[in-house]
Scaffold this motif. Structure first.
Motif, mmCIF file in Angstrom:
data_model
loop_
_atom_site.group_PDB
_atom_site.id
_atom_site.type_symbol
_atom_site.label_atom_id
_atom_site.label_comp_id
_atom_site.label_asym_id
_atom_site.label_seq_id
_atom_site.Cartn_x
_atom_site.Cartn_y
_atom_site.Cartn_z
ATOM 1 N N UNK A 72 -39.000 15.485 -80.085
ATOM 2 C CA UNK A 72 -37.929 16.184 -79.922
ATOM 3 C C UNK A 72 -37.152 16.704 -81.069
ATOM 4 N N UNK A 73 -35.887 17.492 -81.348
ATOM 5 C CA UNK A 73 -35.204 17.456 -82.875
ATOM 6 C C UNK A 73 -34.392 17.823 -82.560
ATOM 7 N N UNK A 74 -33.014 17.739 -82.953
ATOM 8 C CA UNK A 74 -32.354 17.608 -82.490
ATOM 9 C C UNK A 74 -30.670 18.101 -84.009
ATOM 10 N N UNK A 75 -30.384 18.781 -83.812
ATOM 11 C CA UNK A 75 -29.489 19.207 -85.253
ATOM 12 C C UNK A 75 -27.895 19.141 -84.418
ATOM 13 N N UNK A 76 -27.407 18.173 -85.159
ATOM 14 C CA UNK A 76 -25.812 17.881 -84.403
ATOM 15 C C UNK A 76 -24.708 19.182 -85.126
ATOM 16 N N UNK A 77 -23.522 19.133 -84.530
ATOM 17 C CA UNK A 77 -22.527 19.812 -85.001
ATOM 18 C C UNK A 77 -21.628 19.232 -85.785
ATOM 19 N N UNK A 78 -20.466 20.093 -86.606
ATOM 20 C CA UNK A 78 -19.002 19.365 -86.991
ATOM 21 C C UNK A 78 -18.665 20.297 -87.995
ATOM 22 N N UNK A 79 -17.788 20.093 -88.593
ATOM 23 C CA UNK A 79 -17.839 20.722 -89.806
ATOM 24 C C UNK A 79 -18.642 21.746 -91.368
ATOM 25 N N UNK A 80 -19.441 19.999 -91.637
ATOM 26 C CA UNK A 80 -20.053 20.252 -91.939
ATOM 27 C C UNK A 80 -21.862 21.211 -92.025
ATOM 28 N N UNK A 81 -21.461 21.464 -90.426
ATOM 29 C CA UNK A 81 -22.739 21.766 -89.584
ATOM 30 C C UNK A 81 -22.136 24.134 -89.810
ATOM 31 N N UNK A 82 -20.617 24.219 -89.950
ATOM 32 C CA UNK A 82 -20.780 25.453 -89.801
ATOM 33 C C UNK A 82 -20.175 26.396 -91.490
ATOM 34 N N UNK A 83 -19.764 24.930 -92.143
ATOM 35 C CA UNK A 83 -19.128 25.319 -93.143
ATOM 36 C C UNK A 83 -20.298 24.761 -94.254
ATOM 37 N N UNK A 84 -21.184 25.209 -93.990
ATOM 38 C CA UNK A 84 -22.600 25.432 -95.427
ATOM 39 C C UNK A 84 -23.721 25.648 -94.744
ATOM 40 N N UNK A 85 -24.393 26.959 -95.171
ATOM 41 C CA UNK A 85 -25.597 27.136 -95.917
ATOM 42 C C UNK A 85 -26.880 25.698 -95.362
ATOM 43 N N UNK A 86 -25.763 25.205 -95.480
ATOM 44 C CA UNK A 86 -27.580 23.715 -96.175
ATOM 45 C C UNK A 86 -29.170 24.308 -96.276
ATOM 46 N N UNK A 87 -28.836 25.502 -97.836
ATOM 47 C CA UNK A 87 -30.287 25.471 -98.048
ATOM 48 C C UNK A 87 -31.555 24.687 -98.191
ATOM 49 N N UNK A 88 -30.473 23.640 -99.165
ATOM 50 C CA UNK A 88 -31.253 21.924 -99.366
ATOM 51 C C UNK A 88 -32.748 21.636 -98.124
ATOM 52 N N UNK A 89 -31.730 21.775 -97.006
ATOM 53 C CA UNK A 89 -32.570 21.069 -96.202
ATOM 54 C C UNK A 89 -33.496 22.266 -95.167
ATOM 55 N N UNK A 90 -33.491 23.697 -95.987
ATOM 56 C CA UNK A 90 -33.542 24.231 -94.562
ATOM 57 C C UNK A 90 -35.406 24.220 -94.848
ATOM 58 N N UNK A 91 -36.069 24.217 -96.032
ATOM 59 C CA UNK A 91 -37.904 24.222 -96.043
ATOM 60 C C UNK A 91 -38.611 23.454 -94.807
ATOM 61 N N UNK A 92 -37.821 21.596 -95.350
ATOM 62 C CA UNK A 92 -37.861 20.644 -93.961
ATOM 63 C C UNK A 92 -37.669 21.313 -92.966
ATOM 64 N N UNK A 93 -37.016 21.580 -92.717
ATOM 65 C CA UNK A 93 -36.199 22.022 -91.086
ATOM 66 C C UNK A 93 -37.329 22.979 -90.394
#
Length: 316
Positions: A72-93
């Motif tokens: 099971x892999x879980x992604x939590x929320x918060x301002x850091x979730x919806x204010x940033x596209x997180x391109x750096x983690x997308x390949x790994x994720x």
């Protein structure tokens, strides 16, 4: 033993991480060693991550040294979730999700999954205050505004914050049976299954626009005169429009029919009275414009999934 990984990033909501983690950690007290959950946290950047409440988390892994296969892999929320596209983690994720048995989001963590296209065509939810934003940002997602959590195949998404605990309890029940899940819920002092959905926490109506348009005038008339006998004809008269044109324009501008607006306004008025007064239910119904206590109870159950008495017990 099942592996549960939780992704963390700057401005993550601490309770989104800690809530589900505690469910699986406490579950280990009731499970045989070979059935335990092994928890780990993975940071998108550095091991040391500051959460949105200012506290720091020390992650077990960063992306460079993190495993990529989990039960099971879980992604939590918060301002850091919806204010940033997180391109750096997308390949790994993307790779980790493909290799893992189940994956999901807590609260606004759904935005991170959306950036990967993983919500497209799927039944999903998020915190009630962000469902509209999620639907607008990812129009191919099938966003539910009321459910506490949803499972669509291997994808799980949950509503706001503590809904991550509900989702984790649901996962635990699916893995090891309801008896273990109920035992954990008792330790956490939470209900195994909540009454009603997310709508009980959110207002049914947004604020009326401060403008002098015919529709806005009709809306404000409703809010100022809820105890009166409001009908579509009278509202059309206030707006200075023909009945048919008013009904069509109102639905187009507001997103609901005039009578849906009246009913929602009455429910919201009643909710405020139930939360802040000890007035008898009959008086609450009258002051909110319902013809009877029974009418109020029927509409409450329809819109919120619980009765006025249950609502007062929960929020009053």
């Amino acid at each position: 033993m099942k592996t549960v990984a939780i992704l963390v990033f700057p401005d993550v909501l601490m309770l989104d991480v800690a809530g589900p983690a505690e469910v699986f950690s406490i579950a280990n007290r009731y499970l045989a060693p070979e059935d335990h959950y092994r928890l780990c946290t993975i940071s998108s950047a550095e091991h040391n991550v500051r959460a949105s409440n200012g506290l720091r988390l020390l992650a077990d892994h960063v992306l460079e040294d993190a495993p990529s296969t989990f039960d099971l892999l879980l992604i939590p929320g918060g301002p850091g979730a919806y204010n940033d596209k997180h391109e750096e983690l997308q390949p790994w994720l993307r790779q980790a999700i493909q290799a893992s048995c189940r994956y999901g989001s807590i609260c606004t963590g759904a935005f991170i999954l959306g950036e990967l296209g993983l919500l497209d065509g799927r039944q999903v939810t998020t915190h009630w205050n962000y469902t509209e934003r999620l639907a607008q940002r990812f129009p191919a997602a099938l966003v539910s505004t009321d459910q506490i959590y949803i499972q669509d195949g291997e994808l799980l998404t949950s509503g706001g914050i503590t809904a991550g605990i509900d989702m984790a309890l649901g996962i635990l029940a699916a893995d090891h049976g309801k008896k273990v899940a109920v035992a954990v819920a008792k330790v956490l002092l939470v209900a195994m299954k909540r009454q009603g959905g997310q709508s009980q926490f959110s207002p049914l109506l947004a604020e009326v626009a401060k403008e002098d348009s015919p529709i806005a005038r009709a809306q404000q008339h409703v809010l100022d005169n809820l105890e009166q006998d409001l009908c579509v004809e009278s509202l059309a008269s206030v707006a200075g429009m023909s009945l048919r044109h008013f009904a069509r324009t109102f639905a187009k501008d507001v997103g609901m029919t005039p009578m849906d607006f009246v009913h929602s306004a009455r429910v919201d008025r009643a909710r405020g009275l139930l939360e802040t007064t000890n007035l008898p239910l009959k008086t609450v119904a009258y002051r909110s414009g319902f013809r009877s206590e029974r009418c109020m109870r029927v509409l409450f159950s329809e819109r919120l999934g619980l009765t006025p008495a249950q609502y007062r017990h929960q929020f009053g």
